[in-house]
Enzyme design. Structure first.
Site, PDB file in Angstrom:
ATOM      1  N   SER A   1      46.917  77.065  33.841  1.00 24.81           N
ATOM      2  CA  SER A   1      48.081  76.954  32.820  1.00 24.81           C
ATOM      3  C   SER A   1      49.466  77.111  33.552  1.00 24.81           C
ATOM      4  O   SER A   1      49.759  77.843  34.326  1.00 24.81           O
ATOM      5  CB  SER A   1      47.976  78.008  31.668  1.00 24.81           C
TER       6      SER A   1
ATOM      7  N   ASN B   1      58.866  23.803  -9.421  1.00 21.99           N
ATOM      8  CA  ASN B   1      58.488  22.970  -8.175  1.00 21.99           C
ATOM      9  C   ASN B   1      58.246  23.943  -6.938  1.00 21.99           C
ATOM     10  O   ASN B   1      59.074  24.870  -6.810  1.00 21.99           O
ATOM     11  CB  ASN B   1      59.749  22.141  -7.853  1.00 21.99           C
TER      12      ASN B   1
ATOM     13  N   LEU C   1      60.657  22.019   6.637  1.00 21.58           N
ATOM     14  CA  LEU C   1      62.324  22.106   6.687  1.00 21.58           C
ATOM     15  C   LEU C   1      62.568  23.533   6.962  1.00 21.58           C
ATOM     16  O   LEU C   1      62.249  24.351   6.205  1.00 21.58           O
ATOM     17  CB  LEU C   1      62.600  21.646   5.142  1.00 21.58           C
ATOM     18  N   ALA C   2      63.150  23.517   8.076  1.00 25.48           N
ATOM     19  CA  ALA C   2      63.732  25.137   8.367  1.00 25.48           C
ATOM     20  C   ALA C   2      65.163  24.995   9.035  1.00 25.48           C
ATOM     21  O   ALA C   2      65.451  25.688   9.769  1.00 25.48           O
ATOM     22  CB  ALA C   2      62.629  25.603   9.396  1.00 25.48           C
TER      23      ALA C   2
ATOM     24  N   ASN D   1      63.668  33.939  -0.588  1.00 23.27           N
ATOM     25  CA  ASN D   1      65.245  33.641  -0.688  1.00 23.27           C
ATOM     26  C   ASN D   1      66.067  34.823  -0.129  1.00 23.27           C
ATOM     27  O   ASN D   1      67.288  34.703   0.292  1.00 23.27           O
ATOM     28  CB  ASN D   1      65.742  32.863  -1.910  1.00 23.27           C
TER      29      ASN D   1
ATOM     30  N   ALA E   1      47.599  80.146  37.568  1.00 20.27           N
ATOM     31  CA  ALA E   1      48.557  79.907  36.298  1.00 20.27           C
ATOM     32  C   ALA E   1      49.706  80.031  36.717  1.00 20.27           C
ATOM     33  O   ALA E   1      50.038  81.234  37.611  1.00 20.27           O
ATOM     34  CB  ALA E   1      48.027  80.861  35.208  1.00 20.27           C
TER      35      ALA E   1
ATOM     36  N   ARG F   1      71.246  33.700   1.061  1.00 19.03           N
ATOM     37  CA  ARG F   1      70.957  34.824   0.276  1.00 19.03           C
ATOM     38  C   ARG F   1      70.279  36.190   1.164  1.00 19.03           C
ATOM     39  O   ARG F   1      70.207  36.997   0.543  1.00 19.03           O
ATOM     40  CB  ARG F   1      69.924  34.329  -0.934  1.00 19.03           C
TER      41      ARG F   1
ATOM     42  N   ASN G   1      40.249  69.208  34.491  1.00 16.22           N
ATOM     43  CA  ASN G   1      40.822  70.085  33.310  1.00 16.22           C
ATOM     44  C   ASN G   1      42.199  70.611  33.607  1.00 16.22           C
ATOM     45  O   ASN G   1      42.365  71.025  34.615  1.00 16.22           O
ATOM     46  CB  ASN G   1      39.921  71.413  33.182  1.00 16.22           C
TER      47      ASN G   1
HETATM   48  C1  UD1 Z   1      64.034  24.415  -3.089  1.00 19.65           C
HETATM   49  C2  UD1 Z   1      63.580  23.177  -4.238  1.00 19.65           C
HETATM   50  C3  UD1 Z   1      63.251  23.728  -5.621  1.00 19.65           C
HETATM   51  C4  UD1 Z   1      62.112  24.445  -5.382  1.00 19.65           C
HETATM   52  C5  UD1 Z   1      62.220  25.624  -4.183  1.00 19.65           C
HETATM   53  C6  UD1 Z   1      60.925  26.133  -3.823  1.00 19.65           C
HETATM   54  C7  UD1 Z   1      65.299  21.098  -3.592  1.00 19.65           C
HETATM   55  C8  UD1 Z   1      66.619  20.961  -4.070  1.00 19.65           C
HETATM   56  N1  UD1 Z   1      64.974  22.411  -4.283  1.00 19.65           N
HETATM   57  O1  UD1 Z   1      64.910  25.186  -3.590  1.00 19.65           O
HETATM   58  O2  UD1 Z   1      63.151  22.550  -6.573  1.00 19.65           O
HETATM   59  O3  UD1 Z   1      61.543  25.089  -6.715  1.00 19.65           O
HETATM   60  O4  UD1 Z   1      62.752  24.995  -2.960  1.00 19.65           O
HETATM   61  O5  UD1 Z   1      60.853  27.095  -3.290  1.00 19.65           O
HETATM   62  O6  UD1 Z   1      64.740  20.827  -2.685  1.00 19.65           O
HETATM   63  N2  UD1 Z   1      66.407  23.320   4.156  1.00 19.65           N
HETATM   64  C9  UD1 Z   1      66.870  22.395   5.373  1.00 19.65           C
HETATM   65  N3  UD1 Z   1      67.993  21.782   5.322  1.00 19.65           N
HETATM   66  C10 UD1 Z   1      69.056  21.833   4.256  1.00 19.65           C
HETATM   67  C11 UD1 Z   1      68.504  22.738   3.077  1.00 19.65           C
HETATM   68  C12 UD1 Z   1      67.497  23.406   3.026  1.00 19.65           C
HETATM   69  O7  UD1 Z   1      66.154  22.351   6.322  1.00 19.65           O
HETATM   70  O8  UD1 Z   1      70.083  21.244   4.233  1.00 19.65           O
HETATM   71  C13 UD1 Z   1      65.361  24.052   4.433  1.00 19.65           C
HETATM   72  C14 UD1 Z   1      65.621  25.561   4.171  1.00 19.65           C
HETATM   73  O9  UD1 Z   1      65.718  26.153   5.486  1.00 19.65           O
HETATM   74  C15 UD1 Z   1      64.244  26.008   3.420  1.00 19.65           C
HETATM   75  C16 UD1 Z   1      63.810  24.878   2.925  1.00 19.65           C
HETATM   76  O10 UD1 Z   1      64.527  23.701   3.090  1.00 19.65           O
HETATM   77  O11 UD1 Z   1      63.341  26.484   4.570  1.00 19.65           O
HETATM   78  C17 UD1 Z   1      64.150  25.091   1.287  1.00 19.65           C
HETATM   79  O12 UD1 Z   1      65.686  25.301   1.099  1.00 19.65           O
HETATM   80  P1  UD1 Z   1      66.060  26.254   0.130  1.00 19.65           P
HETATM   81  O13 UD1 Z   1      67.544  26.258   0.110  1.00 19.65           O
HETATM   82  O14 UD1 Z   1      65.441  27.628   0.141  1.00 19.65           O
HETATM   83  O15 UD1 Z   1      65.647  25.578  -1.274  1.00 19.65           O
HETATM   84  P2  UD1 Z   1      65.639  26.318  -2.732  1.00 19.65           P
HETATM   85  O16 UD1 Z   1      66.852  26.487  -3.284  1.00 19.65           O
HETATM   86  O17 UD1 Z   1      64.873  27.495  -2.707  1.00 19.65           O
HETATM   87 CA    CA Z   2      63.691  28.732  -1.084  1.00 21.07          CA
END
Ligand code: UD1
Ligand code: CA
Length: 449
Positions: free
Chosen positions: A404, A169, A8-9, A227, A422, A15, A376
């Site tokens: 030089s 988690n 998930l990215a 974060n 030189a 933050r 040189n």
């Molecule tokens: C999340 C978890 C939390 C866990 C933590 C671990 C949930 C609700 N919470 O929180 O329990 O302890 O990770 O690091 O899952 N992302 C998306 N789409 C979105 C939202 C997020 O792709 O709509 C991706 C972000 O780019 C990121 C990842 O999901 O790579 C995690 O999202 P982030 O907002 O960092 O979650 P946390 O608040 O850290």
């Molecule tokens: Ca995170």
């Protein structure tokens, strides 16, 4: 068993306070999501889907060589919603790893343990948890009286008692793909952030009679989610330390690892010694038995064996065996030093081949030049390679001796075994075996103070 992974990215990473998507911020020379991808590949999984959204063109471009499937999450409505977007690109019969893109410390062995445990438990879902001395910011694992998972509560939704829980988690899970995608449709967004939390799928799976397991990892240094930029600096330090330790175990001496920054892409041979305050980056390879530093910065260069480099800047250059560089040398792109070359203090070399055994010991600029063997160059000599419009070449054949403070006005060629006096400004080619002197005759005038 067939495996897939979804990373998930799509999040912005608010933050981070950045224009750039969080997962592209670099840690030890690579975007943080790159490390997650490598860990998945190390665990033997090559079917990888990346959920992208915020800054997706940039993310896709940065990872173009990684052989990934990209799916788009147009609006970032939470981690559960993000995973839903990948449904079409994952085989429902597969075992599915789900990870976040912001955990650059992750290594393949942790994922292997998660996959093995999931298999062994014959679970439909397994969460990787960790016990942290400071669990702030993470979702907390709420267990039932019998030890099984009840649910996960986010920091923002937790009551004071739940905030005391140290088991967090990691945001890394293993699922049976078909089952999790079916259950995701039941996830609601009634929480502090109004998002579809992926974590909420776990109690739903349980209610539907599926087995949900928890594996608590003891590799707590591997799971941190980044974060903000403070956490990013801590991750950077850990990754740097790991790559220094790997080099040391492979026979490289690093005198002060805490002041030494070496990208994981750098290769260094045995018995090379790295002195303090040295930075080595990018696609750089260094041979055996070299001495590098102190105070040296090298990037994207190749260095042979038995080379000494002290207090110098080396950028996209090539240095062959037995060369001696610095202190205070500046080798710029396409500086190509053949064996046994000496480059001393305050010497700058750009786009030049320096033949074997040649010496440029002090205070020189050499650009767009070709030096033969055992040339040189006297102190203070410069190649005048630029006339304001175009760059021209200087050619010094074998065994040339430049006096030089000579100005070599290019284009100019100096024949074998020739010499300049030189202080000469050389504007015409010099044939072989010739001494060229270009300067006014010294006058003596009677004088009394
Ligand atoms: C999340 C978890 C939390 C866990 C933590 C671990 C949930 C609700 N919470 O929180 O329990 O302890 O990770 O690091 O899952 N992302 C998306 N789409 C979105 C939202 C997020 O792709 O709509 C991706 C972000 O780019 C990121 C990842 O999901 O790579 C995690 O999202 P982030 O907002 O960092 O979650 P946390 O608040 O850290
Ligand atoms: Ca995170």
């Amino acid at each position: 068993m067939n495996y897939s992974a979804v990373i998930l990215a799509a999040g912005k990473g608010v933050r981070m306070r950045s224009q750039m998507p969080k997962v592209l911020h670099q840690v030890a020379g690579k975007p943080m999501v790159w490390y997650v991808i490598q860990a998945v590949k190390e665990a033997g999984i090559n079917d990888i889907t990346l959920v992208v959204g915020h800054g997706r063109e940039l993310v896709e471009e940065a990872l173009a060589d990684e052989n990934l499937n990209f799916v788009v999450q147009e609006q970032q409505l939470g981690t559960g919603h993000a995973l839903m977007q990948a449904q079409g690109s994952v085989n429902p019969g597969h075992t599915l790893l789900v990870l976040a893109g912001d955990t650059p410390l992750l290594e393949g062995k942790t994922l292997k343990k998660l996959l093995d445990f999931h298999q062994q438990q014959q679970a439909q879902a397994t969460v990787l948890s960790a016990l942290l001395p400071n669990p702030y910011g993470y979702g907390r694992i709420i267990r039932q009286a019998d030890g099984g998972l009840e649910r996960i509560v986010e920091e923002k939704d937790a009551d004071p008692e739940e905030k005391e829980i140290a088991e967090i988690n990691t945001g890394m899970y293993c699922f049976q793909a078909g089952t999790v995608f079916t259950a995701l449709s039941q996830v609601q967004r009634a929480n502090a952030q109004g998002e579809y939390y992926l974590t909420d799928v776990l109690p739903i799976l349980k209610n539907d009679g599926h087995k949900v397991a928890v594996l608590a990892t003891d590799e707590v240094d591997h799971i941190h989610g980044i974060n903000d930029r403070v956490q990013m600096a801590s991750a950077e330090a850990i990754i740097r330390q790991r790559s220094n330790q790997k080099l040391m175990k492979n026979g490289v001496t690093i005198i002060a690892p805490e002041t030494t920054f070496i990208d994981s892409s750098v290769k260094i041979g045995i018995d090379t010694v790295i002195y303090p305050f040295t930075i080595i980056e990018g696609q750089t390879s260094i041979g055996e038995n070299c001495t590098i530093g102190p105070y040296t910065h090298i990037n994207d260069s190749s260095v042979g064996n038995d080379v000494v480099i002290e207090s110098s800047r080396i950028k996209e250059a090539r240095i062959s065996n037995h060369c001696n560089i610095g202190p205070f040398a500046y080798l710029r792109p396409e500086a190509d030093l053949q064996e046994n070359v000496k480059v001393g203090d305050f010497v700058e070399i750009k786009k030049s081949i320096i033949g074997a055994g040649s010496k440029i010991p002090h205070l020189s600029y050499v650009g767009d030049a070709l030096l033969g063997k055992e040339v040189n160059i006297g102190a203070g000599t410069i190649t005048c390679n630029y006339d304001g419009k175009k760059k021209s070449r200087t050619i010094l054949e074998d065994h040339v001796f430049i006096g030089s403070n000579t100005n070599l006005v290019a284009p100019v060629t100096i024949g074998e075994n020739s010499m300049t006096g030189a202080g000469s400004t050389i504007t015409r080619d010099i044939p072989a075996d010739t001494l060229a002197v270009e300067r006014a005759e010294q006058k003596h005038v009677r004088w009394k103070r």
